[in-house]
Motif scaffolding. Structure first.
Motif, PDB file in Angstrom:
ATOM      1  N   GLN A  64      16.565 129.212  81.953  1.00 27.02           N
ATOM      2  CA  GLN A  64      17.659 128.761  82.828  1.00 27.02           C
ATOM      3  C   GLN A  64      18.891 129.645  82.620  1.00 27.02           C
ATOM      4  OE1 GLN A  64      16.622 125.985  84.714  1.00 27.02           O
ATOM      5  NE2 GLN A  64      18.249 126.812  86.006  1.00 27.02           N
ATOM      6  N   LYS A  65      19.185 129.870  81.367  1.00 26.12           N
ATOM      7  CA  LYS A  65      20.366 130.658  81.021  1.00 26.12           C
ATOM      8  C   LYS A  65      20.214 132.103  81.499  1.00 26.12           C
ATOM      9  CE  LYS A  65      23.024 131.782  76.846  1.00 26.12           C
ATOM     10  NZ  LYS A  65      22.885 131.725  75.379  1.00 26.12           N
ATOM     11  N   ILE A  66      19.031 132.642  81.308  1.00 22.43           N
ATOM     12  CA  ILE A  66      18.796 134.032  81.717  1.00 22.43           C
ATOM     13  C   ILE A  66      18.916 134.160  83.226  1.00 22.43           C
ATOM     14  CG2 ILE A  66      17.103 135.900  81.737  1.00 22.43           C
ATOM     15  CD1 ILE A  66      15.979 134.728  79.145  1.00 22.43           C
ATOM     16  N   ASP A 109      15.521 130.831  76.736  1.00 22.36           N
ATOM     17  CA  ASP A 109      16.115 129.833  77.628  1.00 22.36           C
ATOM     18  C   ASP A 109      16.160 130.442  79.029  1.00 22.36           C
ATOM     19  OD1 ASP A 109      17.547 128.022  79.019  1.00 22.36           O
ATOM     20  OD2 ASP A 109      19.250 127.929  77.624  1.00 22.36           O
ATOM     21  N   ILE A 149      20.913 136.097  73.295  1.00 25.06           N
ATOM     22  CA  ILE A 149      19.700 135.556  72.689  1.00 25.06           C
ATOM     23  C   ILE A 149      19.196 136.590  71.693  1.00 25.06           C
ATOM     24  CG2 ILE A 149      17.356 134.746  73.120  1.00 25.06           C
ATOM     25  CD1 ILE A 149      18.340 134.027  75.964  1.00 25.06           C
ATOM     26  N   MET A 206      20.693 132.514  85.194  1.00 28.98           N
ATOM     27  CA  MET A 206      22.094 132.428  85.636  1.00 28.98           C
ATOM     28  C   MET A 206      22.778 133.786  85.522  1.00 28.98           C
ATOM     29  SD  MET A 206      22.421 129.241  86.352  1.00 28.98           S
ATOM     30  CE  MET A 206      23.289 127.768  85.856  1.00 28.98           C
ATOM     31  N   THR A 207      22.504 134.496  84.450  1.00 27.36           N
ATOM     32  CA  THR A 207      23.242 135.742  84.198  1.00 27.36           C
ATOM     33  C   THR A 207      22.611 136.956  84.873  1.00 27.36           C
ATOM     34  OG1 THR A 207      22.356 135.241  82.025  1.00 27.36           O
ATOM     35  CG2 THR A 207      24.719 135.662  82.183  1.00 27.36           C
ATOM     36  N   ILE A 217      22.927 138.905  76.595  1.00 28.65           N
ATOM     37  CA  ILE A 217      23.290 137.537  76.987  1.00 28.65           C
ATOM     38  C   ILE A 217      23.584 136.690  75.756  1.00 28.65           C
ATOM     39  CG2 ILE A 217      22.437 135.465  78.171  1.00 28.65           C
ATOM     40  CD1 ILE A 217      20.701 137.379  79.839  1.00 28.65           C
ATOM     41  N   SER A 277       8.957 130.819  78.680  1.00 30.69           N
ATOM     42  CA  SER A 277       9.846 130.148  77.743  1.00 30.69           C
ATOM     43  C   SER A 277       9.368 130.298  76.294  1.00 30.69           C
ATOM     44  CB  SER A 277       9.976 128.671  78.106  1.00 30.69           C
ATOM     45  OG  SER A 277       8.701 128.104  78.203  1.00 30.69           O
TER      46      SER A 277
END
Lengths: 180, 309
Positions: A21-23, A19, A86, A25-26, A84, A55
């Motif tokens: 997007q999630k990565i 993901d 995953i 962000m962090t 994170i 992805s």
């Protein structure tokens, strides 16, 4: 002859879809603009390398100065992704895709006579388009760029020893033809 | 420039100015019909080859028409129906047959090109002719370029590349094969194909077609650039000399040939006090002024030329 490895490109797979997007962000320093490039670009300052995460879970590491460094960087980043939350594979299969190395013959080369005497099958020299002479070594499948200053850039190798073999072959061929 | 003059036909006797000139094919001479001076001898008959060494060749040679040329898709062997409404006597065709002629012409045009491959070839060769005309290239180079293009078609190298790109690089290769290299920029300007694409296609074609072409030497460009700058023969000779010395000192390695030629012309023009500015030379050679400055400093230093500017 001193051979310096300038860049190592490696690819690996996290084993699971990521993901992005999630990565992004962090992780700080992560650059993710899907309109521009579908992958996430993650630049590490230490060691100075860049990773591309896709992805599908595949990732590419560029800018490493050695094979070990490429392995380490991939492992570090996969560990960060795991933090994170995953669930990535622990032991990814890392494959070296390309190694770029340079060397210096410490001697000026006459590219014109090299192009003429080595025949035009493996050698390509178009000073109008590029100042270097392109030398394609059949086996190992490596391309070397020879410059008038005597410096050589060697690229396309998958293993460090391929570069040694290829450069040795080129030097032998040049000294056989009495060009250096 | 010199080539062009030779290609042009002699129409006037240089001795008496008579326009009555006789071509003697038996002896291969060009003779003035009035004063009898031999203007040119040992002429080459550019006509078709009629000799036959066995009966099969004899049959093949037994034909009429113009010599075959590679620059036409049908090698110039098919028939064209003229656009004038005149019959073979020069009389005009009666109006009741006009429509018939029109239909015949239309179908002849359609039938001449039998399939897509041939249509593409016809298009490519007309494009080749157009670009070559724009560059003012002579017949032999066009034939060579058409030959290279046909070889590329036969080896299926066109697939994935544009026809225009392959045509442009065929011309580039042909010019180099005939030792009158044009720069990529010149070809690109005449053909609407980017320099980069021509270069890429050219490199691909030389590899696939095994064209054995030596790297271009700066000398090949000197006379063309110099005559565009309207420099004298003395300057051209000087320019050649400079490049010859540079070659022996091996300082041309890895330098662009156009830049070297431009710098040599620049130095030569100063030495013969026919000075051209760096800008002028740069424009003609298609390099930057900075290139000329760098090369000319190298040359002057290595050859020990003292230039007062």
């Amino acid at each position: 002859m001193e051979i310096k490895v300038e860049n190592v490109v490696a690819s690996a797979s996290a084993g699971v879809p990521l993901d992005l997007q999630k990565i992004s962000m962090t992780l700080e320093d992560a650059e993710y603009v899907p309109e521009k490039f579908p992958g996430l670009i993650y630049r590490l300052k230490e060691p100075k390398t860049a990773l591309l995460l896709f992805s599908s879970g595949k990732l590419v590491c560029t800018g490493a100065k050695s094979v070990e460094m490429a392995h380490n960087v991939v492992k570090i980043v996969l560990a960060k992704i795991k933090d994170i939350g995953i669930n990535v594979m622990d032991d990814p299969e890392i494959k070296i895709q390309n190694i770029v190395a340079t060397t210096d013959l410490k001697k000026e080369l006459n590219l014109n006579s090299i192009a003429i005497s080595l025949g035009l099958e493996k050698v390509e020299y178009e000073p109008e388009q590029f100042p270097g002479l392109v030398y394609r070594v059949e086996y190992p499948r490596v391309v070397a760029l020879l410059f008038g200053s005597g410096k050589i850039v060697c690229t396309g190798a998958r293993e460090i020893k391929d570069i040694d073999i290829a450069l040795q072959e080129i030097v032998n061929e040049l000294s056989d033809a009495d060009l250096i | 420039m010199v080539d062009k003059v030779q290609v042009e036909e002699v129409t006037k006797c240089p001795e008496c100015g008579s326009e009555h000139i006789i071509r003697d094919y038996e002896r291969g001479e060009l003779v003035c019909g009035d004063c009898g001076v031999v203007i040119n001898d040992l002429q080459i008959d550019m006509g078709p080859e009629w000799r036959a060494f066995d009966s099969a060749q004899g049959e093949a040679r037994a034909r009429t028409g113009s010599p075959i040329t590679l620059t036409r898709h049908d090698k110039g062997l098919s028939t064209e129906i003229g656009w004038k409404n005149k019959d073979s006597y020069g009389k005009s065709i009666p109006s009741r047959n006009r429509a018939q002629m029109y239909r015949l012409r239309k179908w002849q045009r359609r039938i001449r090109v039998s399939n897509a491959t041939e249509r593409n070839l016809a298009f490519a060769l007309s494009e080749l002719d157009r670009v070559a005309s724009g560059l003012g290239l002579p017949r032999n180079i066009r034939e060579t370029a058409a030959m290279i293009y046909r070889n590329a078609v036969n080896k299926n190298l066109i697939r994935g590349r544009s026809i225009e790109g392959v045509v442009a690089s065929s011309l580039y290769a042909a010019c180099r094969q005939c030792n009158v290299p044009r720069t990529l920029d010149e070809i690109s300007a005449a053909s609407r194909v980017s320099r980069k694409e021509i270069g890429r296609t050219y490199r691909f074609m030389t590899r696939e077609l095994n064209l054995k072409l030596m790297p271009t030497s700066p000398q090949d460009y000197v006379s063309r650039f110099a005559s565009e700058l309207k420099l004298s023969g003395e300057t051209i000779t000087k320019g050649y000399e400079i490049l010859k010395q540079a070659d022996q000192l091996e300082i041309t390695s890895g330098r662009g040939p156009t830049g070297m030629a431009a710098a040599a012309i620049y130095i030569a023009s100063i030495m013969t006090s026919e000075r051209r500015t760096q800008r002028e030379v740069a424009d003609v050679a298609g390099v930057t002024e900075v290139t000329i400055r760098n090369r000319y400093k190298e040359l002057a230093e290595q050859l020990g030329i003292d230039l007062e500017i």
